[in-house]
Design a protein around this motif. Sequence first.
Motif, PDB file in Angstrom:
ATOM      1  N   PRO A  98     -11.649 -13.455   4.390  1.00 42.50           N
ATOM      2  CA  PRO A  98     -12.583 -12.939   5.395  1.00 42.50           C
ATOM      3  C   PRO A  98     -13.917 -13.679   5.368  1.00 42.50           C
ATOM      4  O   PRO A  98     -14.328 -14.235   4.342  1.00 42.50           O
ATOM      5  N   ALA A  99     -14.594 -13.683   6.509  1.00 34.39           N
ATOM      6  CA  ALA A  99     -15.926 -14.280   6.589  1.00 34.39           C
ATOM      7  C   ALA A  99     -16.922 -13.429   5.816  1.00 34.39           C
ATOM      8  O   ALA A  99     -16.793 -12.197   5.734  1.00 34.39           O
ATOM      9  N   ARG A 100     -17.900 -14.059   5.241  1.00 35.18           N
ATOM     10  CA  ARG A 100     -18.930 -13.353   4.482  1.00 35.18           C
ATOM     11  C   ARG A 100     -19.717 -12.425   5.398  1.00 35.18           C
ATOM     12  O   ARG A 100     -19.896 -12.691   6.581  1.00 35.18           O
ATOM     13  N   GLY A 101     -20.199 -11.332   4.806  1.00 36.24           N
ATOM     14  CA  GLY A 101     -21.048 -10.415   5.540  1.00 36.24           C
ATOM     15  C   GLY A 101     -20.332  -9.282   6.242  1.00 36.24           C
ATOM     16  O   GLY A 101     -20.977  -8.406   6.820  1.00 36.24           O
ATOM     17  N   GLY A 102     -19.006  -9.263   6.188  1.00 36.88           N
ATOM     18  CA  GLY A 102     -18.260  -8.176   6.810  1.00 36.88           C
ATOM     19  C   GLY A 102     -18.106  -6.991   5.871  1.00 36.88           C
ATOM     20  O   GLY A 102     -18.697  -6.940   4.791  1.00 36.88           O
ATOM     21  N   ARG A 103     -17.288  -6.043   6.269  1.00 31.58           N
ATOM     22  CA  ARG A 103     -17.078  -4.853   5.432  1.00 31.58           C
ATOM     23  C   ARG A 103     -15.600  -4.497   5.359  1.00 31.58           C
ATOM     24  O   ARG A 103     -14.818  -4.787   6.269  1.00 31.58           O
ATOM     25  N   ILE A 104     -15.259  -3.884   4.248  1.00 27.99           N
ATOM     26  CA  ILE A 104     -13.928  -3.321   4.019  1.00 27.99           C
ATOM     27  C   ILE A 104     -14.051  -1.814   4.106  1.00 27.99           C
ATOM     28  O   ILE A 104     -14.926  -1.214   3.480  1.00 27.99           O
ATOM     29  N   LEU A 105     -13.170  -1.194   4.884  1.00 24.32           N
ATOM     30  CA  LEU A 105     -13.256   0.247   5.136  1.00 24.32           C
ATOM     31  C   LEU A 105     -12.086   0.963   4.485  1.00 24.32           C
ATOM     32  O   LEU A 105     -10.931   0.535   4.604  1.00 24.32           O
ATOM     33  N   ARG A 106     -12.388   2.079   3.805  1.00 23.39           N
ATOM     34  CA  ARG A 106     -11.339   2.940   3.260  1.00 23.39           C
ATOM     35  C   ARG A 106     -11.890   4.354   3.107  1.00 23.39           C
ATOM     36  O   ARG A 106     -13.088   4.587   3.251  1.00 23.39           O
ATOM     37  N   VAL A 107     -11.001   5.287   2.775  1.00 18.83           N
ATOM     38  CA  VAL A 107     -11.417   6.678   2.593  1.00 18.83           C
ATOM     39  C   VAL A 107     -11.747   6.931   1.128  1.00 18.83           C
ATOM     40  O   VAL A 107     -11.359   6.167   0.246  1.00 18.83           O
ATOM     41  N   ASP A 119     -11.740  -4.574  -3.877  1.00 17.40           N
ATOM     42  CA  ASP A 119     -13.075  -4.645  -4.477  1.00 17.40           C
ATOM     43  C   ASP A 119     -13.332  -6.048  -5.015  1.00 17.40           C
ATOM     44  O   ASP A 119     -14.417  -6.616  -4.848  1.00 17.40           O
ATOM     45  N   ARG A 120     -12.320  -6.612  -5.653  1.00 20.40           N
ATOM     46  CA  ARG A 120     -12.459  -7.986  -6.160  1.00 20.40           C
ATOM     47  C   ARG A 120     -12.633  -8.970  -5.000  1.00 20.40           C
ATOM     48  O   ARG A 120     -13.437  -9.909  -5.069  1.00 20.40           O
ATOM     49  N   LEU A 121     -11.850  -8.751  -3.938  1.00 20.66           N
ATOM     50  CA  LEU A 121     -11.972  -9.594  -2.747  1.00 20.66           C
ATOM     51  C   LEU A 121     -13.380  -9.508  -2.162  1.00 20.66           C
ATOM     52  O   LEU A 121     -13.963 -10.517  -1.755  1.00 20.66           O
ATOM     53  N   ALA A 122     -13.942  -8.293  -2.122  1.00 22.05           N
ATOM     54  CA  ALA A 122     -15.295  -8.109  -1.599  1.00 22.05           C
ATOM     55  C   ALA A 122     -16.321  -8.865  -2.432  1.00 22.05           C
ATOM     56  O   ALA A 122     -17.232  -9.521  -1.893  1.00 22.05           O
ATOM     57  N   ASP A 123     -16.188  -8.798  -3.745  1.00 18.76           N
ATOM     58  CA  ASP A 123     -17.105  -9.538  -4.616  1.00 18.76           C
ATOM     59  C   ASP A 123     -16.996 -11.036  -4.387  1.00 18.76           C
ATOM     60  O   ASP A 123     -18.004 -11.754  -4.379  1.00 18.76           O
ATOM     61  N   LEU A 127     -18.519  -9.275   0.756  1.00 17.35           N
ATOM     62  CA  LEU A 127     -18.262  -8.176   1.692  1.00 17.35           C
ATOM     63  C   LEU A 127     -18.853  -6.876   1.159  1.00 17.35           C
ATOM     64  O   LEU A 127     -19.050  -6.712  -0.053  1.00 17.35           O
ATOM     65  N   THR A 128     -19.070  -5.955   2.058  1.00 15.46           N
ATOM     66  CA  THR A 128     -19.483  -4.598   1.711  1.00 15.46           C
ATOM     67  C   THR A 128     -18.264  -3.691   1.753  1.00 15.46           C
ATOM     68  O   THR A 128     -17.455  -3.776   2.679  1.00 15.46           O
ATOM     69  N   VAL A 129     -18.125  -2.841   0.757  1.00 16.55           N
ATOM     70  CA  VAL A 129     -17.059  -1.832   0.768  1.00 16.55           C
ATOM     71  C   VAL A 129     -17.661  -0.524   1.266  1.00 16.55           C
ATOM     72  O   VAL A 129     -18.565   0.031   0.643  1.00 16.55           O
ATOM     73  N   GLU A 130     -17.162  -0.048   2.392  1.00 14.31           N
ATOM     74  CA  GLU A 130     -17.636   1.222   2.952  1.00 14.31           C
ATOM     75  C   GLU A 130     -16.584   2.297   2.717  1.00 14.31           C
ATOM     76  O   GLU A 130     -15.426   2.149   3.131  1.00 14.31           O
ATOM     77  N   ILE A 131     -16.993   3.361   2.063  1.00 14.82           N
ATOM     78  CA  ILE A 131     -16.083   4.461   1.733  1.00 14.82           C
ATOM     79  C   ILE A 131     -16.442   5.663   2.596  1.00 14.82           C
ATOM     80  O   ILE A 131     -17.568   6.155   2.554  1.00 14.82           O
ATOM     81  N   VAL A 132     -15.497   6.112   3.400  1.00 16.93           N
ATOM     82  CA  VAL A 132     -15.694   7.284   4.252  1.00 16.93           C
ATOM     83  C   VAL A 132     -15.444   8.528   3.415  1.00 16.93           C
ATOM     84  O   VAL A 132     -14.350   8.728   2.887  1.00 16.93           O
ATOM     85  N   GLU A 133     -16.447   9.351   3.273  1.00 12.06           N
ATOM     86  CA  GLU A 133     -16.335  10.552   2.449  1.00 12.06           C
ATOM     87  C   GLU A 133     -15.463  11.601   3.134  1.00 12.06           C
ATOM     88  O   GLU A 133     -15.308  11.608   4.360  1.00 12.06           O
ATOM     89  N   ARG A 134     -14.909  12.487   2.315  1.00 12.60           N
ATOM     90  CA  ARG A 134     -14.042  13.534   2.847  1.00 12.60           C
ATOM     91  C   ARG A 134     -14.826  14.421   3.811  1.00 12.60           C
ATOM     92  O   ARG A 134     -15.831  15.027   3.436  1.00 12.60           O
ATOM     93  N   PRO A 135     -14.390  14.535   5.066  1.00 19.53           N
ATOM     94  CA  PRO A 135     -15.109  15.384   6.023  1.00 19.53           C
ATOM     95  C   PRO A 135     -14.893  16.861   5.723  1.00 19.53           C
ATOM     96  O   PRO A 135     -13.814  17.275   5.294  1.00 19.53           O
ATOM     97  N   GLU A 136     -15.923  17.658   5.951  1.00 18.20           N
ATOM     98  CA  GLU A 136     -15.832  19.088   5.660  1.00 18.20           C
ATOM     99  C   GLU A 136     -14.753  19.772   6.493  1.00 18.20           C
ATOM    100  O   GLU A 136     -14.120  20.728   6.029  1.00 18.20           O
ATOM    101  N   ALA A 159      -9.478  -3.062   7.073  1.00 16.56           N
ATOM    102  CA  ALA A 159      -9.315  -1.620   6.888  1.00 16.56           C
ATOM    103  C   ALA A 159      -8.065  -1.395   6.053  1.00 16.56           C
ATOM    104  O   ALA A 159      -6.978  -1.838   6.432  1.00 16.56           O
ATOM    105  N   THR A 160      -8.222  -0.745   4.903  1.00 13.96           N
ATOM    106  CA  THR A 160      -7.082  -0.417   4.037  1.00 13.96           C
ATOM    107  C   THR A 160      -6.853   1.095   4.161  1.00 13.96           C
ATOM    108  O   THR A 160      -7.627   1.884   3.628  1.00 13.96           O
ATOM    109  N   LEU A 161      -5.804   1.456   4.859  1.00 12.18           N
ATOM    110  CA  LEU A 161      -5.620   2.850   5.252  1.00 12.18           C
ATOM    111  C   LEU A 161      -4.219   3.339   4.901  1.00 12.18           C
ATOM    112  O   LEU A 161      -3.316   2.556   4.602  1.00 12.18           O
ATOM    113  N   THR A 162      -4.073   4.656   4.949  1.00  9.54           N
ATOM    114  CA  THR A 162      -2.789   5.307   4.737  1.00  9.54           C
ATOM    115  C   THR A 162      -2.574   6.317   5.866  1.00  9.54           C
ATOM    116  O   THR A 162      -3.532   6.764   6.497  1.00  9.54           O
ATOM    117  N   PRO A 163      -1.323   6.697   6.149  1.00  9.91           N
ATOM    118  CA  PRO A 163      -1.094   7.693   7.198  1.00  9.91           C
ATOM    119  C   PRO A 163      -1.535   9.102   6.825  1.00  9.91           C
ATOM    120  O   PRO A 163      -1.654   9.962   7.682  1.00  9.91           O
TER     121      PRO A 163
END
Length: 372
Positions: A98-107, A119-123, A127-136, A159-163
């Motif tokens: 990936p190009a520098r400066g992007g973000r990786i998204l997960r829950v 995480d290693r790839l981001a380092d 890249l920035t790792v953005e973690i979406v917190e559990r919604p109420e 985006a690293t996601l699961t169903p």
Amino acid sequence: MESPSVLACQRPSFEMPEGVSYLDAAAWSPLPRAVRAVGEAGILAKSRPWDHSRATFPRHTERARGLAASLIGASADDMAIVGSVSHAMATVAHNLKPARGGRILRVADEFPSVCLPFDRLADRHGLTVEIVERPEDGDWTSALLAAIARPGAPPLAIATLTPAHWTDGTLINLDRIAPTVRAAGAVLVIDATQAAAAMPIDVARWQPDFLAFPTYKWTLGPYGLAFLYAAPHRQDGVPLEENSGNRPPVQGARRYDRGELHDPVALPMAAEGLALIAEWGTEPISRYLGRLTQRLAQGCGELGLIAPPQERRMPHILGLRRPNGLPENLIPRLAERRVFASERGGGLRLSPHVWANEGDIDACLAALAALL
């Protein structure tokens, strides 16, 4: 129009005695009798190699590969055979630039195999790792869509996601999220560990770059084996393991195959488990399990346990919480009553499969009533 088939309980296919309520398929499944039988035949082949030609082993490998592909609507050429989902995810991360400066998204609270290599790839790539917190409200889908579209956020790279969230089965609706990820120009990586064989999956619908699942949970196969789907435009990468079987002129996702590929025990077992799933059908399986978990949700609700709303959970995994937390040692105390489940993320996780019946639900509710 012909009505959809209705699946009957498949308990006779397993070595499960009456009085055992095993509701822990999301951890790992017991082996069907037929799967055990082919595994024992494979052990015999390795024990007496002079009586069993190794030339027969590759056909079991390719049968498993083909059945795994059919399970998710792919072709056999799109599937690699690897040792685990962590092996698959490490392979994926190894092949992304990936190009520098992007973000990786997960829950939040995601399984380590979906976190550590990225995480290693981001380092490595800034890249920035953005973690979406559990919604109420338990609505992961809306929370993820909001995160993707957040104004001023770095461009979405991966985006690293699961169903569904692995701890409690709360729904992550990839039918809505996948097109948004693709529209952002990002790579979509799916861990289908808690979905493959328990619900219909079609890679043509989600169009992931990569998707992986193991065989020891819902597909009723052995431990130490997994499949990695690679989209056609992702099949020219570099495997983690270099061996004579995955080097050019080998093409397609076979480029990512593990070493020591033609296992005479694991591959026939995986193929047999996948064949049973194909015989029963993922849609009938999903409907059958949905009826069981709905009964569990209703009964547990009367005991003060809180389940996500039906529209926000997968049909085959039920996560339950209690305002003051679960009683201490609930899982071993349930096991003493021959009810088997898991505690994940502070909640009780119940996950029946095709061996479960109404008696298992009654036994579970009775045990919980006594212990709560």
